[in-house]
Design an enzyme around this catalytic site. Structure first.
Site, PDB file in Angstrom:
ATOM      1  N   GLU A  41      -9.510 -12.193  -6.072  1.00  0.00           N
ATOM      2  CA  GLU A  41      -8.284 -12.070  -5.283  1.00  0.00           C
ATOM      3  C   GLU A  41      -7.790 -13.397  -4.721  1.00  0.00           C
ATOM      4  O   GLU A  41      -6.595 -13.547  -4.462  1.00  0.00           O
ATOM      5  CB  GLU A  41      -8.495 -11.065  -4.146  1.00  0.00           C
ATOM      6  CG  GLU A  41      -8.750  -9.655  -4.657  1.00  0.00           C
ATOM      7  CD  GLU A  41      -8.689  -8.613  -3.552  1.00  0.00           C
ATOM      8  OE1 GLU A  41      -8.645  -8.991  -2.368  1.00  0.00           O
ATOM      9  OE2 GLU A  41      -8.692  -7.410  -3.887  1.00  0.00           O
ATOM     10  N   ARG A  99       0.848  -1.183   0.000  1.00  0.00           N
ATOM     11  CA  ARG A  99       0.000   0.000   0.000  1.00  0.00           C
ATOM     12  C   ARG A  99       0.886   1.236   0.000  1.00  0.00           C
ATOM     13  O   ARG A  99       1.495   1.582   1.013  1.00  0.00           O
ATOM     14  CB  ARG A  99      -0.930  -0.011   1.219  1.00  0.00           C
ATOM     15  CG  ARG A  99      -1.944  -1.142   1.206  1.00  0.00           C
ATOM     16  CD  ARG A  99      -2.863  -1.064   0.003  1.00  0.00           C
ATOM     17  NE  ARG A  99      -3.945  -2.038   0.038  1.00  0.00           N
ATOM     18  CZ  ARG A  99      -4.837  -2.197  -0.936  1.00  0.00           C
ATOM     19  NH1 ARG A  99      -4.747  -1.448  -2.030  1.00  0.00           N
ATOM     20  NH2 ARG A  99      -5.792  -3.098  -0.828  1.00  0.00           N
ATOM     21  N   GLU A 130      -1.420  -5.952  -7.046  1.00  0.00           N
ATOM     22  CA  GLU A 130      -1.970  -7.283  -6.795  1.00  0.00           C
ATOM     23  C   GLU A 130      -1.120  -8.392  -7.408  1.00  0.00           C
ATOM     24  O   GLU A 130      -1.213  -9.548  -6.993  1.00  0.00           O
ATOM     25  CB  GLU A 130      -3.402  -7.362  -7.337  1.00  0.00           C
ATOM     26  CG  GLU A 130      -4.379  -6.484  -6.566  1.00  0.00           C
ATOM     27  CD  GLU A 130      -5.791  -6.596  -7.094  1.00  0.00           C
ATOM     28  OE1 GLU A 130      -5.977  -7.206  -8.168  1.00  0.00           O
ATOM     29  OE2 GLU A 130      -6.715  -6.072  -6.443  1.00  0.00           O
ATOM     30  N   ALA A 144     -10.979  -7.348  -0.510  1.00  0.00           N
ATOM     31  CA  ALA A 144     -11.809  -6.148  -0.496  1.00  0.00           C
ATOM     32  C   ALA A 144     -11.740  -5.476  -1.854  1.00  0.00           C
ATOM     33  O   ALA A 144     -10.828  -5.711  -2.644  1.00  0.00           O
ATOM     34  CB  ALA A 144     -11.356  -5.190   0.602  1.00  0.00           C
ATOM     35  N   GLU A 198     -14.956 -10.091  -5.495  1.00  0.00           N
ATOM     36  CA  GLU A 198     -13.631  -9.828  -4.944  1.00  0.00           C
ATOM     37  C   GLU A 198     -12.991 -11.097  -4.378  1.00  0.00           C
ATOM     38  O   GLU A 198     -11.796 -11.325  -4.541  1.00  0.00           O
ATOM     39  CB  GLU A 198     -13.720  -8.751  -3.861  1.00  0.00           C
ATOM     40  CG  GLU A 198     -14.081  -7.373  -4.375  1.00  0.00           C
ATOM     41  CD  GLU A 198     -13.077  -6.812  -5.368  1.00  0.00           C
ATOM     42  OE1 GLU A 198     -11.875  -7.181  -5.287  1.00  0.00           O
ATOM     43  OE2 GLU A 198     -13.481  -6.020  -6.223  1.00  0.00           O
TER      44      GLU A 198
END
Length: 208
Positions: A101, A68, A148, A80, A97
């Site tokens: 993910e 992040r 990601e 999320a 999601e």
């Protein structure tokens, strides 16, 4: 005294949007205070988000570690994502999601909790779901990109996550709120007493 948040909107004398981004924007409002004075408030306008606390049969939570940039950390998080489409059903977004993910699906869905992440400076509302009865999703894996592409996936016992949260080692908002809400629900009326997955969400109204 009833402890419950209530909707209320104070008069806005003027408004401006000095910045408009791809997904969010910044808004400036001149708001009338209770004493009649006018104060300027800047805040981020956000489409809203969903998050999924996916709990397996071994009492482990599916977590992801992702970089992040604003906080310069790799954070352990729960799956999320943004509510990209206005009026989008949050359950459908959460299921998407979890698939994209983690390539996982769940048979049992409940609303764990609803939160405003930073109400002093952003209008983001997040609905955190509890997903159980997990299994591998069918079909090809979703092709991830950007941050990601470097994401790690793990399943961590609930008690280890609680320990990390209270030790100040885990910081992601949805992970912290989700795990501690899970513990509170267990100590209360139990997980089966949680709200249904399609419970109303006034902060982000949606289509059934």
């Amino acid at each position: 005294m009833t402890i419950k948040d209530i909707p209320e909107e104070w008069e806005i004398r003027a408004t401006d949007i000095p910045f408009r981004g791809n997904k969010t924007s910044v808004r400036t409002d001149d708001v009338v205070m209770p004493d009649g004075t006018v104060a300027t408030r800047d805040y981020q306008v956000h489409p809203g988000s969903v998050a999924v606390l996916a709990l397996d049969d071994a009492d482990r939570v599916l977590v992801l570690r992702q970089y992040r940039h604003p906080v310069r950390h790799k954070l352990w998080e729960i799956p999320a994502g943004l509510l990209d489409v206005p009026g989008e059903n949050p359950l459908h977004a959460a299921q998407r999601e979890l698939y994209e993910e983690a390539h996982v699906k769940a048979e049992d869905w409940r609303v764990l909790t609803d939160v405003y992440t930073t109400p002093g400076g952003c209008d983001e509302a997040v609905r955190i779901f509890l997903a159980r009865d997990l299994s591998e999703a069918e079909g090809e894996r979703f092709q991830v990109e950007h941050e990601e592409a470097d994401m790690e996936i793990a399943r961590v016992p609930v008690e280890d996550l609680v320990r990390g949260i209270l030790a100040g080692e885990l910081h992601n908002n949805c992970l912290v709120v989700g795990v501690l809400s899970l513990m509170a629900a267990r100590q209360g009326d139990g997980l089966d007493a949680l709200r249904p997955a399609d419970a109303p969400w006034p902060a982000r109204p949606f289509e059934a």
